[in-house]
Write an enzyme that holds these catalytic residues in place. Structure first.
Site, PDB file in Angstrom:
ATOM      1  N   CYS A   6     -45.629 -27.984 109.367  1.00 46.27           N
ATOM      2  CA  CYS A   6     -44.768 -26.931 108.838  1.00 46.27           C
ATOM      3  C   CYS A   6     -44.720 -25.843 109.913  1.00 46.27           C
ATOM      4  O   CYS A   6     -45.231 -26.037 111.008  1.00 46.27           O
ATOM      5  CB  CYS A   6     -45.250 -26.407 107.488  1.00 46.27           C
ATOM      6  SG  CYS A   6     -46.799 -25.529 107.531  1.00 46.27           S
ATOM      7  N   CYS A  79     -41.418 -28.508 105.657  1.00 50.03           N
ATOM      8  CA  CYS A  79     -40.491 -27.377 105.592  1.00 50.03           C
ATOM      9  C   CYS A  79     -39.298 -27.676 106.495  1.00 50.03           C
ATOM     10  O   CYS A  79     -39.400 -28.441 107.448  1.00 50.03           O
ATOM     11  CB  CYS A  79     -41.165 -26.063 105.982  1.00 50.03           C
ATOM     12  SG  CYS A  79     -41.460 -25.821 107.735  1.00 50.03           S
ATOM     13  N   CYS A  86     -38.802 -30.556 115.089  1.00 46.50           N
ATOM     14  CA  CYS A  86     -39.954 -31.431 115.279  1.00 46.50           C
ATOM     15  C   CYS A  86     -39.836 -32.278 116.543  1.00 46.50           C
ATOM     16  O   CYS A  86     -38.844 -32.989 116.729  1.00 46.50           O
ATOM     17  CB  CYS A  86     -40.109 -32.338 114.064  1.00 46.50           C
ATOM     18  SG  CYS A  86     -41.567 -33.378 114.145  1.00 46.50           S
TER      19      CYS A  86
END
Length: 140
Positions: A6, A79, A86
């Site tokens: 997250c 999230c 990412c």
């Protein structure tokens, strides 16, 4: 290794890590990290996880950069921000996204905030227990 990501690595990813590690057992390593670590694990996250028998006292907020040189088989983002930015990790074969509200943004009294932390914990518990059950069944 399964890495739960997250943004701040202060609440959701730690709750998911604890739940997933308990559900999967010691054979599979689970860790959590964030794109912009908050530098602490939220005390209410520690408290509500203790209510279900998971101890987060030894957890610490850490950057996902610590995992760039480690084999990560599965990345799970919890999230939207972490999902959007990412990176790919060495050995990564799977990537999943399960969005949850950030309980750190809860307002009101401490008890009202605790209610939000419990709700998010219970949502994470449901999703990650089902994920672990499926994973264990497919690797049996």
């Amino acid at each position: 290794m399964i890495l739960v990501l997250c943004t701040g690595n202060s609440c959701r990813s730690h709750m998911a890590e604890g739940i997933l590690q308990r559900a999967l057992g010691p054979r599979i390593e689970v860790a959590s990290a964030g794109s912009k670590p908050a530098g602490y694990v939220h005390p209410l996250a520690v408290e509500v996880m203790a209510e279900i028998g998971i101890d987060l006292h030894s957890h610490r907020s850490k950057s996902w950069e610590q995992f760039f040189d480690r084999p990560v088989e599965t990345v799970i983002t919890v999230c939207g921000n972490a999902d959007q930015i990412c990176p790919t990790f060495p050995g990564q074969a799977h990537r999943l996204h399960y969005p949850f509200d950030d309980p750190a943004h809860a307002t009101g009294s401490e008890e009202e905030q605790r209610v939000v932390f419990r709700r998010v914990r219970d949502e994470i518990l449901k999703v990650f227990t089902a994920y672990a059950d499926g994973r264990l069944a497919s690797h049996a």
